[in-house]
Design a protein around this motif. Structure first.
Motif, PDB file in Angstrom:
ATOM      1  N   THR A   1     -21.295  32.257 -15.703  1.00  0.00           N
ATOM      2  CA  THR A   1     -21.856  33.342 -15.013  1.00  0.00           C
ATOM      3  C   THR A   1     -20.993  33.861 -13.542  1.00  0.00           C
ATOM      4  N   ILE A   2     -20.828  34.909 -13.416  1.00  0.00           N
ATOM      5  CA  ILE A   2     -20.011  35.295 -12.165  1.00  0.00           C
ATOM      6  C   ILE A   2     -20.761  36.198 -11.414  1.00  0.00           C
TER       7      ILE A   2
ATOM      8  N   GLY B   1     -18.160  37.004  -6.082  1.00  0.00           N
ATOM      9  CA  GLY B   1     -17.163  36.869  -7.227  1.00  0.00           C
ATOM     10  C   GLY B   1     -17.112  35.365  -7.397  1.00  0.00           C
ATOM     11  N   GLU B   2     -18.121  34.788  -7.139  1.00  0.00           N
ATOM     12  CA  GLU B   2     -18.107  33.356  -7.559  1.00  0.00           C
ATOM     13  C   GLU B   2     -18.375  32.929  -8.909  1.00  0.00           C
ATOM     14  N   MET B   3     -17.756  31.991  -9.598  1.00  0.00           N
ATOM     15  CA  MET B   3     -17.980  31.861 -11.117  1.00  0.00           C
ATOM     16  C   MET B   3     -18.804  30.278 -11.091  1.00  0.00           C
ATOM     17  N   ARG B   4     -19.645  30.371 -12.099  1.00  0.00           N
ATOM     18  CA  ARG B   4     -20.485  29.094 -11.934  1.00  0.00           C
ATOM     19  C   ARG B   4     -20.332  28.704 -13.413  1.00  0.00           C
ATOM     20  N   GLY B   5     -20.064  27.464 -13.896  1.00  0.00           N
ATOM     21  CA  GLY B   5     -19.980  27.054 -15.419  1.00  0.00           C
ATOM     22  C   GLY B   5     -21.179  26.406 -15.752  1.00  0.00           C
ATOM     23  N   PRO B   6     -21.491  25.995 -17.144  1.00  0.00           N
ATOM     24  CA  PRO B   6     -22.654  25.217 -17.428  1.00  0.00           C
ATOM     25  C   PRO B   6     -22.567  23.671 -16.929  1.00  0.00           C
ATOM     26  N   GLU B   7     -21.455  23.336 -16.669  1.00  0.00           N
ATOM     27  CA  GLU B   7     -21.338  21.935 -15.852  1.00  0.00           C
ATOM     28  C   GLU B   7     -21.813  21.990 -14.635  1.00  0.00           C
ATOM     29  N   GLY B   8     -22.158  22.898 -13.818  1.00  0.00           N
ATOM     30  CA  GLY B   8     -22.596  22.907 -12.726  1.00  0.00           C
ATOM     31  C   GLY B   8     -21.490  23.158 -11.496  1.00  0.00           C
ATOM     32  N   PHE B   9     -20.387  23.440 -11.881  1.00  0.00           N
ATOM     33  CA  PHE B   9     -19.384  23.255 -10.929  1.00  0.00           C
ATOM     34  C   PHE B   9     -18.945  24.889 -10.682  1.00  0.00           C
ATOM     35  N   THR B  10     -18.288  25.450  -9.518  1.00  0.00           N
ATOM     36  CA  THR B  10     -18.191  26.647  -9.082  1.00  0.00           C
ATOM     37  C   THR B  10     -16.745  27.016  -8.856  1.00  0.00           C
ATOM     38  N   ALA B  11     -16.288  28.120  -8.802  1.00  0.00           N
ATOM     39  CA  ALA B  11     -14.724  28.476  -8.441  1.00  0.00           C
ATOM     40  C   ALA B  11     -14.769  29.780  -7.844  1.00  0.00           C
TER      41      ALA B  11
ATOM     42  N   PRO C   1      10.531  41.673 -16.838  1.00  0.00           N
ATOM     43  CA  PRO C   1      10.533  41.921 -18.348  1.00  0.00           C
ATOM     44  C   PRO C   1      10.738  40.403 -18.866  1.00  0.00           C
ATOM     45  N   ASP C   2      11.138  39.410 -18.376  1.00  0.00           N
ATOM     46  CA  ASP C   2      11.462  37.962 -19.105  1.00  0.00           C
ATOM     47  C   ASP C   2       9.788  37.392 -19.126  1.00  0.00           C
ATOM     48  N   GLN C   3       8.763  38.013 -18.419  1.00  0.00           N
ATOM     49  CA  GLN C   3       7.513  37.286 -18.540  1.00  0.00           C
ATOM     50  C   GLN C   3       6.742  37.667 -19.683  1.00  0.00           C
ATOM     51  N   GLY C   4       6.888  38.446 -20.406  1.00  0.00           N
ATOM     52  CA  GLY C   4       5.966  38.827 -21.634  1.00  0.00           C
ATOM     53  C   GLY C   4       5.003  40.007 -21.177  1.00  0.00           C
ATOM     54  N   LEU C   5       3.932  39.682 -20.384  1.00  0.00           N
ATOM     55  CA  LEU C   5       2.890  40.520 -19.885  1.00  0.00           C
ATOM     56  C   LEU C   5       3.305  41.164 -18.815  1.00  0.00           C
ATOM     57  N   ASP C   6       3.105  42.718 -18.500  1.00  0.00           N
ATOM     58  CA  ASP C   6       3.602  43.360 -17.536  1.00  0.00           C
ATOM     59  C   ASP C   6       2.010  43.611 -16.797  1.00  0.00           C
ATOM     60  N   VAL C   7       1.938  42.721 -15.723  1.00  0.00           N
ATOM     61  CA  VAL C   7       0.550  42.505 -15.097  1.00  0.00           C
ATOM     62  C   VAL C   7       0.625  43.454 -13.922  1.00  0.00           C
ATOM     63  N   ARG C   8      -0.292  44.280 -14.084  1.00  0.00           N
ATOM     64  CA  ARG C   8      -0.495  45.140 -12.692  1.00  0.00           C
ATOM     65  C   ARG C   8      -1.276  44.699 -11.689  1.00  0.00           C
ATOM     66  N   GLY C   9      -2.041  43.611 -12.006  1.00  0.00           N
ATOM     67  CA  GLY C   9      -3.227  43.063 -10.955  1.00  0.00           C
ATOM     68  C   GLY C   9      -4.288  42.365 -11.634  1.00  0.00           C
ATOM     69  N   GLY C  10      -5.216  41.506 -10.963  1.00  0.00           N
ATOM     70  CA  GLY C  10      -6.196  41.018 -11.601  1.00  0.00           C
ATOM     71  C   GLY C  10      -6.783  40.130 -10.806  1.00  0.00           C
ATOM     72  N   PHE C  11      -7.732  39.004 -11.500  1.00  0.00           N
ATOM     73  CA  PHE C  11      -8.411  38.128 -10.791  1.00  0.00           C
ATOM     74  C   PHE C  11      -8.224  36.756 -11.506  1.00  0.00           C
ATOM     75  N   GLN C  12      -8.221  35.602 -10.704  1.00  0.00           N
ATOM     76  CA  GLN C  12      -8.246  34.404 -11.895  1.00  0.00           C
ATOM     77  C   GLN C  12      -9.003  33.252 -10.956  1.00  0.00           C
ATOM     78  N   TRP C  13      -9.668  32.728 -11.993  1.00  0.00           N
ATOM     79  CA  TRP C  13     -10.785  31.596 -11.430  1.00  0.00           C
ATOM     80  C   TRP C  13     -10.274  30.203 -12.115  1.00  0.00           C
TER      81      TRP C  13
END
Length: 100
Positions: free
Chosen positions: A9-10, A15-25, A36-48
């Motif tokens: 769940t998020i 913005g906190e993500m919780r997993g079924p194991e009980g930990f959060t991020a 161009p060498d990186q493969g994906l042309d990322v404009r932005g985003g989020f990572q947990w």
């Protein structure tokens, strides 16, 4: 999808993500990349990135969920994890792309 996201769940307010194991991020922002060498042309985003373990209960997790906006209006959601619930290990991976 084999239940890879089951129990994840998020909280849209914090913005906190919780997993079924009980930990959060908490999310971190992904910086744009036009290399161009990186493969994906990322404009932005989020990572947990979620990492945690408890030897007493037999719960643990190491996983990464990424939500990326790419060039051309494409969006990618990817989730990889290795987890353990009640001392039973499990792994999973999911990659979904959609275009607006």
């Amino acid at each position: 999808m084999d239940g890879v996201l089951r129990g994840v769940t998020i909280d849209l307010k914090t913005g906190e993500m919780r997993g079924p194991e009980g930990f959060t991020a908490r999310p971190t922002t992904v910086t744009p990349s036009d290399n161009p060498d990186q493969g994906l042309d990322v404009r932005g985003g989020f990572q947990w990135r979620m990492t945690g373990s408890n030897a007493t209960t037999g719960y643990g997790v190491r996983g990464t969920l990424s939500l990326l906006q790419l060039a051309g209006g494409r969006t990618v959601l990817s989730y990889t994890r290795t987890s353990m619930i009640r001392r039973v290990p499990d792994t999973g991976e999911l990659i979904v792309e959609y275009t607006r």
